[in-house]
Design a protein around this motif. Structure first.
Motif, short mmCIF file in Angstrom:
data_model
loop_
_atom_site.label_atom_id
_atom_site.label_comp_id
_atom_site.label_asym_id
_atom_site.label_seq_id
_atom_site.Cartn_x
_atom_site.Cartn_y
_atom_site.Cartn_z
N SER A 107 0.94 -1.19 -0.27
CA SER A 107 0.41 0.10 0.02
C SER A 107 0.99 1.78 -0.21
CB SER A 107 -0.95 -0.11 2.02
OG SER A 107 -1.57 -1.01 1.93
N LEU A 108 0.40 2.34 -0.62
CA LEU A 108 1.27 3.12 -0.28
C LEU A 108 2.40 3.94 -1.10
CD1 LEU A 108 1.23 4.55 3.38
CD2 LEU A 108 -0.22 5.43 1.90
N LEU A 109 1.94 3.13 -2.12
CA LEU A 109 2.93 3.17 -3.01
C LEU A 109 2.98 4.04 -3.41
CD1 LEU A 109 2.57 -0.27 -5.21
CD2 LEU A 109 4.33 0.13 -3.08
N ARG A 110 3.96 4.96 -4.52
CA ARG A 110 3.87 6.50 -4.80
C ARG A 110 5.36 6.73 -6.39
NH1 ARG A 110 2.82 11.31 -2.09
NH2 ARG A 110 2.44 10.94 0.48
N GLY A 111 4.47 7.23 -7.16
CA GLY A 111 5.37 7.90 -7.84
C GLY A 111 5.15 8.07 -9.70
N PRO A 112 5.67 8.80 -10.25
CA PRO A 112 5.35 9.01 -11.80
C PRO A 112 4.02 8.83 -12.39
CG PRO A 112 7.96 9.02 -11.46
CD PRO A 112 7.28 7.87 -10.56
N GLY A 113 3.64 7.91 -12.16
CA GLY A 113 2.85 6.80 -12.49
C GLY A 113 2.06 7.35 -14.19
N GLN A 114 3.30 8.08 -14.83
CA GLN A 114 2.53 8.34 -16.46
C GLN A 114 2.37 7.25 -16.98
OE1 GLN A 114 6.46 10.97 -16.82
NE2 GLN A 114 5.31 12.51 -15.01
N GLN A 115 1.74 7.19 -17.95
CA GLN A 115 1.31 6.36 -19.15
C GLN A 115 0.94 4.76 -18.09
OE1 GLN A 115 2.89 6.74 -22.66
NE2 GLN A 115 4.48 7.93 -22.01
N MET A 116 0.44 4.96 -16.83
CA MET A 116 0.24 4.49 -16.33
C MET A 116 -1.38 3.75 -16.88
SD MET A 116 1.12 3.16 -12.32
CE MET A 116 -0.32 4.25 -11.80
N ARG A 117 -1.80 2.24 -16.92
CA ARG A 117 -2.84 1.60 -16.70
C ARG A 117 -2.92 0.62 -15.35
NH1 ARG A 117 -5.39 -0.79 -22.60
NH2 ARG A 117 -7.58 -1.67 -21.77
N ILE A 118 -3.92 0.94 -14.97
CA ILE A 118 -4.49 0.12 -13.68
C ILE A 118 -4.83 -1.08 -14.09
CG2 ILE A 118 -5.02 -0.18 -10.78
CD1 ILE A 118 -4.50 2.14 -10.39
N LEU A 119 -5.26 -2.07 -14.26
CA LEU A 119 -5.42 -3.45 -14.19
C LEU A 119 -6.72 -3.86 -13.39
CD1 LEU A 119 -2.65 -5.16 -16.86
CD2 LEU A 119 -4.53 -3.41 -17.36
N TYR B 127 -8.06 -4.98 -1.29
CA TYR B 127 -8.65 -3.41 -0.57
C TYR B 127 -7.81 -3.79 0.84
CZ TYR B 127 -11.84 -1.17 3.46
OH TYR B 127 -12.00 -0.93 4.25
N ALA B 128 -7.12 -2.68 0.74
CA ALA B 128 -6.27 -3.35 1.96
C ALA B 128 -7.58 -3.08 2.95
CB ALA B 128 -5.65 -2.44 2.22
N SER B 129 -7.27 -4.50 4.39
CA SER B 129 -8.53 -3.53 5.03
C SER B 129 -8.07 -3.28 6.56
CB SER B 129 -8.96 -5.04 5.23
OG SER B 129 -9.60 -5.67 6.50
N PRO B 130 -8.79 -2.45 6.96
CA PRO B 130 -8.00 -2.47 8.26
C PRO B 130 -7.82 -3.15 9.82
CG PRO B 130 -10.44 -1.90 8.06
CD PRO B 130 -9.71 -1.89 7.09
N GLU B 131 -8.59 -4.61 9.61
CA GLU B 131 -8.32 -5.47 9.44
C GLU B 131 -7.25 -6.25 9.63
OE1 GLU B 131 -9.85 -10.54 10.18
OE2 GLU B 131 -10.78 -9.09 8.90
N PHE B 132 -5.92 -5.77 8.51
CA PHE B 132 -4.71 -6.18 8.56
C PHE B 132 -4.06 -5.27 8.93
CE2 PHE B 132 -7.18 -9.29 7.38
CZ PHE B 132 -6.83 -10.88 7.87
N ASN B 133 -4.16 -3.58 9.03
CA ASN B 133 -3.61 -2.10 9.51
C ASN B 133 -3.35 -1.90 8.01
OD1 ASN B 133 -3.68 -3.56 11.94
ND2 ASN B 133 -1.82 -3.99 11.07
N GLY B 134 -4.63 -1.80 7.46
CA GLY B 134 -4.30 -1.21 5.98
C GLY B 134 -5.75 -0.15 6.13
N THR B 135 -4.81 0.65 4.65
CA THR B 135 -4.39 1.79 4.15
C THR B 135 -7.21 1.79 3.81
OG1 THR B 135 -4.62 1.76 2.09
CG2 THR B 135 -2.51 2.20 3.35
N GLU B 136 -7.34 1.15 4.36
CA GLU B 136 -9.20 1.36 3.63
C GLU B 136 -8.65 1.82 2.44
OE1 GLU B 136 -11.84 2.39 6.86
OE2 GLU B 136 -10.02 2.86 7.81
#
Length: 319
Positions: A224-236, A240-249
């Motif tokens: 989670s919390l991945l950062r970057g330029p993200g240019q010409q990027m396609r999310i396929l 879901y980062a669940s709070p049950e596992f300390n996730g970001t929701e």
């Protein structure tokens, strides 16, 4: 039915080998330094997975100075290559694979890997920019945080000094809309390992076309919390980062493609350990994503034992 398909696929590979016919595509897996101690084994797992398709001849390139993974190195060594393990990452000045020989390169480097020689970096940039394929698996998006062009290639990454200066934190909201959060903060986190659902967000792409809309992935780290330029990027696909596992929701990217010059990049943050890679879903996405990065298309069928929304499907690895 699945056993019959596996038998036929194995038979085809044996026939190709016995006739001297080589696979159409050349792949190179690179490794040598990774904070994930299973890396020598997972490299050989990915090599086998790609070769099982009958599409790839796979070579390995490893730095002569290795970091972590010592317990696996004797069993998963590369013939003809002498390596030396170090307590801290160390640059191998002779690491210079001929990337131009390959249709696609798969990176199994990880967090804190020592920088490559400058000439090797430049050759790699040229290779991908001029149409070479690249596959980024799990901790490979932790590598080389201060290498500007590498960050462009991978789209998003974590750790390795990444923060808001590296680019926005990218995720999908509950409406499925892409959010690019430019607020200050670290890049990269995960909670305890667990099974989690993968949700396909783009079923028109060759990699994901025909896959179930939702399927359960084996125990893994959910980045989670991945950062970057993200240019010409396609999310396929996302998870879901669940709070049950300390996730970001939030719905974090799990399958991505990035265009870098004329090159095609497939990026999955999945694949923490050997048991994570034994997931049929991971294996299938790796095979399909690597073919797409090499050729721009996918010709493979989806296996009958692909996981469902309710159940994991895993195949124990045997060398």
């Amino acid at each position: 039915m699945q056993m019959i398909k596996l038998f036929i696929a194995t038979l085809m590979i044996l026939v190709m080998q016995s006739s001297g016919q080589a696979a159409d595509l050349k792949a190179l897996i690179i490794d040598g330094q990774n904070n994930h101690g299973d890396w020598p084994k997972t490299t050989f797992m990915m090599k086998q997975y790609l070769e099982e398709t009958g599409l790839f001849d796979v070579d390995l390139a490893r730095t002569k100075y290795t970091w972590k993974g010592e317990q696996h190195l004797p069993e998963y060594s590369i013939p003809g290559l002498e390596t030396e393990a170090f307590p801290e990452p160390k640059t191998d000045p002779d690491f210079s694979p001929d990337f131009s020989k390959y249709d696609v390169v798969v990176s199994n480097f990880g967090f804190n890997a020592a920088p490559w020689p400058k000439k090797t970096q430049e050759a790699f940039e040229e290779y991908v920019r001029n149409g070479g394929g690249l596959v980024i698996v799990h901790a490979a998006d932790n590598s080389f945080g201060d290498w500007t062009e590498y960050n462009q290639m991978i789209g998003l990454g974590g750790w390795g000094g990444r923060d808001e200066k590296s680019g926005p934190y990218v995720y999908l909201n509950d409406q499925g809309e892409e959010v690019r959060d430019e607020s200050p903060g670290r890049g990269g986190t995960h909670g305890p390992q667990h099974e989690f659902s993968i949700v396909i967000r783009d079923n028109t792409h060759p990699i994901t076309k025909g896959l179930p809309t939702e399927w359960l992935h084996s125990k893994d780290e959910l980045y989670s919390l991945l950062r970057g330029p993200g240019q010409q990027m396609r999310i396929l696909a996302t998870a879901y980062a669940s709070p049950e596992f300390n996730g970001t929701e939030r719905h974090e990217p799990m399958l991505m493609t990035i265009k870098y010059g004329d090159g095609k990049v497939f990026h999955t943050p999945m694949g923490h350990a050997d048991y994570s890679m034994e997931c049929v879903g991971f294996k299938t996405c790796l095979q399909r994503g690597t073919e797409w990065a090499a050729t721009g298309k996918v010709t493979q069928d989806i296996p009958d034992n692909f996981p469902t929304a309710e159940s994991v499907s895993a195949e124990p690895y045997a060398k």
